[in-house]
Write an enzyme that holds these catalytic residues in place. Structure first.
Site, PDB file in Angstrom:
ATOM      1  N   GLN A  44      -3.057 -16.338  -2.808  1.00  0.00           N
ATOM      2  CA  GLN A  44      -3.438 -15.817  -4.125  1.00  0.00           C
ATOM      3  C   GLN A  44      -4.568 -16.614  -4.765  1.00  0.00           C
ATOM      4  O   GLN A  44      -5.470 -16.025  -5.370  1.00  0.00           O
ATOM      5  CB  GLN A  44      -2.215 -15.780  -5.053  1.00  0.00           C
ATOM      6  CG  GLN A  44      -1.218 -14.697  -4.686  1.00  0.00           C
ATOM      7  CD  GLN A  44      -1.848 -13.318  -4.607  1.00  0.00           C
ATOM      8  OE1 GLN A  44      -2.538 -12.877  -5.515  1.00  0.00           O
ATOM      9  NE2 GLN A  44      -1.640 -12.629  -3.490  1.00  0.00           N
ATOM     10  N   ASP A  88      -8.620  -1.655  -8.285  1.00  0.00           N
ATOM     11  CA  ASP A  88      -7.942  -1.880  -7.009  1.00  0.00           C
ATOM     12  C   ASP A  88      -7.468  -3.324  -6.855  1.00  0.00           C
ATOM     13  O   ASP A  88      -6.481  -3.579  -6.172  1.00  0.00           O
ATOM     14  CB  ASP A  88      -8.902  -1.503  -5.864  1.00  0.00           C
ATOM     15  CG  ASP A  88      -8.180  -1.331  -4.536  1.00  0.00           C
ATOM     16  OD1 ASP A  88      -6.951  -1.093  -4.544  1.00  0.00           O
ATOM     17  OD2 ASP A  88      -8.847  -1.417  -3.493  1.00  0.00           O
ATOM     18  N   ASP A 128      -5.970   5.010  -1.281  1.00  0.00           N
ATOM     19  CA  ASP A 128      -5.323   4.342  -0.137  1.00  0.00           C
ATOM     20  C   ASP A 128      -4.375   5.281   0.594  1.00  0.00           C
ATOM     21  O   ASP A 128      -3.474   4.819   1.307  1.00  0.00           O
ATOM     22  CB  ASP A 128      -4.523   3.115  -0.615  1.00  0.00           C
ATOM     23  CG  ASP A 128      -5.366   1.852  -0.684  1.00  0.00           C
ATOM     24  OD1 ASP A 128      -6.330   1.741   0.096  1.00  0.00           O
ATOM     25  OD2 ASP A 128      -5.051   0.983  -1.524  1.00  0.00           O
ATOM     26  N   HIS A 169       0.841  -1.208   0.000  1.00  0.00           N
ATOM     27  CA  HIS A 169       0.000   0.000   0.000  1.00  0.00           C
ATOM     28  C   HIS A 169       0.874   1.255   0.000  1.00  0.00           C
ATOM     29  O   HIS A 169       0.960   1.980   1.000  1.00  0.00           O
ATOM     30  CB  HIS A 169      -0.962  -0.011   1.194  1.00  0.00           C
ATOM     31  CG  HIS A 169      -2.068  -1.001   1.038  1.00  0.00           C
ATOM     32  ND1 HIS A 169      -2.128  -2.185   1.730  1.00  0.00           N
ATOM     33  CD2 HIS A 169      -3.173  -0.977   0.235  1.00  0.00           C
ATOM     34  CE1 HIS A 169      -3.220  -2.860   1.373  1.00  0.00           C
ATOM     35  NE2 HIS A 169      -3.867  -2.148   0.465  1.00  0.00           N
TER      36      HIS A 169
HETATM   37 ZN   LIG Z   1      -5.804  -0.109  -2.985  1.00  0.00          ZN
END
Ligand SMILES: [Zn+2]
Length: 463
Positions: A388, A337, A228, A187
């Site tokens: 994942q 996103d 974010d 992030h």
């Molecule tokens: Zn994000």
């Protein structure tokens, strides 16, 4: 400058840095090294969202400890050190200074024309799905988000349309980029730039492009860039169980997303970017940005997915209606996103490893402070391939299947679905290779790649 990150010609704490180095070499404490981590500690110290680092400061011998040690042994240095510390704090806290002097946290060297030329060349292909944002970030000296946003605002003529002041725009974008935590593996500002680039590709979808107003494009890009901002690198459950002040402030609901939105509004007002617009218009922009950013809360995934599915089943989306266009912008931002698994494997893999590294760091922190380790955050139990495959199956695939329907499907959508299936199959094989017994537990482990997903046609680039 190793302390304030400003470049030498405008470094405001050069005296402070020199002084610290002289003291370090003259009076080296036993367990203290002056390195760039200390700048990171000081940087995060000013952030309201990151009290975790305060705990680390308390428990480790950092630059602050070193300065305390200096204060205790040299009365002459006392006042100078106090002055230098307060000056640093002022520099870090002053948005005005930070706006005027953008920092480049990743690298301090100046770029030569060759790098800038390559970055400009990459921008000419910014609409391609295999755009390498990591390379672009290196070529722009860690300024991928600001550079990309300025370029896209120019492409769409938004500066002219909204009569934006270029200095204020640069100041705002500099604040946004800077308020992402470069220490976060995932992030950080590169993720924001990646989401913005994906959003741009979605805004160019034939189904959408003709219908969008300049305000829609402005909101879509701004929300993607800031969605974010000031992310602390831990998730909402962590903030709640550690009784973080943000969790109290936002009553344990969409805590991070609310913080990203309110931070964005604060920076908009501080930069004065929209101050020339009528009050009701700038207020509407702030509200719409909030609605877009809050839509990225993954806990609201089903709510959006069900509504999207219903619209597609009833074929009742009317993109001439502002409310329907806003809903599609929300969906587009949600797709952007979580689009990492739809990227080409080499880029997708890097994002996967980064997000898992961030999870593991949270798990390590929880272990260190005797908190229950959150799901997916235990490095010993949760492998990258397992995380994942779950993420793709439960979050990404259902969302992109509906987006695929919405685009009817477009060339880009077919490309993304092809790569998504290839990447999922690859993670499944890796998971199987690590845990042979997984075949009994997970029926998807030996899932064959879907027909057409490995061919050139689906792996191709969008024009
Ligand atoms: Zn994000």
């Amino acid at each position: 400058c190793a302390v304030c990150y400003h470049r030498p010609p405008v470094c405001v704490c050069v005296f402070n840095t020199l002084f610290s180095f002289i003291l370090l070499f003259c009076f080296p404490p036993a367990d203290c090294k002056l390195n760039t981590d200390h700048a990171g500690v000081l940087l995060v110290e000013r952030r309201g969202s990151y009290p975790l680092i305060d705990l680390q400061i308390l428990k480790s011998r950092s630059l602050l400890g070193f300065l305390d040690w200096i204060l205790s042994c040299s009365p002459a240095a006392n006042s100078i050190c106090r002055l230098s510390l307060s000056f640093q704090r002022y520099c870090h806290a002053s948005r005005l200074l930070r706006g005027l002097v953008p920092r480049t946290p990743v690298s301090l060297h100046l770029l030569d024309d060759g790098y800038l030329g390559q970055a400009a060349h990459m921008l000419s292909k910014v609409a391609t799905w295999n755009f390498d944002i990591f390379l672009f970030d290196r070529l722009t000296n860690g300024n991928s988000l600001v550079t990309l946003m300025c370029h896209l605002f120019n492409v769409y003529g938004l500066i002219h349309h909204f009569q934006l002041d270029m200095v204020k725009l640069h100041r705002f974008l500099g604040m946004v980029q800077e308020d992402y935590h470069s220490q976060n593996p995932y992030h950080n500002a590169v993720h924001a730039a990646d989401v913005t680039q994906a959003m741009y590709c979605y805004l160019k979808e034939p189904k959408l492009a003709e219908q969008l107003s300049p305000l829609d494009v402005f909101l879509g890009l701004m929300a993607a860039a800031a969605h974010d901002v000031d992310h602390p690198g831990v998730n909402q459950p962590f903030l709640i169980k550690t009784r973080h002040h943000l969790a109290s402030l936002y009553q344990n609901t969409s805590v991070l997303e609310s913080h990203h939105w309110r931070s964005t509004v604060g920076m908009l007002r501080e930069s004065g970017l929209l101050s020339h617009l009528p009050a009701d218009m700038s207020q509407d922009i702030e509200q719409q940005l909030g609605s877009l950013i809050l839509a990225t809360d993954i806990s609201r995934q089903n709510e959006f997915l069900l509504t999207f599915r219903e619209h597609l089943d009833h074929r009742d989306l009317d993109l001439e209606l502002p409310s329907h266009r806003h809903f599609i912008l929300q969906i587009a931002l949600k797709c952007a996103d979580v689009c990492n698994p739809c990227r080409v494997w080499e880029l997708s893999r890097q994002w996967s490893e980064r997000v898992c590294e961030e999870f593991y760091r949270q798990g390590d922190l929880e272990r260190k402070f005797d908190l229950e380790i959150s799901p997916l955050c235990n490095q010993q139990a949760d492998s990258v391939p397992a995380i994942q495959t779950g993420f793709i199956s439960y979050i990404v695939e259902p969302l992109f299947e509906e987006w695929h329907r919405f685009t009817e499907p477009s060339l880009l959508s077919r490309t993304m679905m092809g790569q998504l299936h290839q990447n999922k199959a690859r993670w499944s094989r890796l998971r199987y290779a690590r845990t042979p017994s997984a075949t009994q537990m997970d029926p998807q482990v030996e899932e064959p790649e879907p027909a057409g997903s490995s061919g050139e046609e689906d792996g191709g680039d969008i024009p």
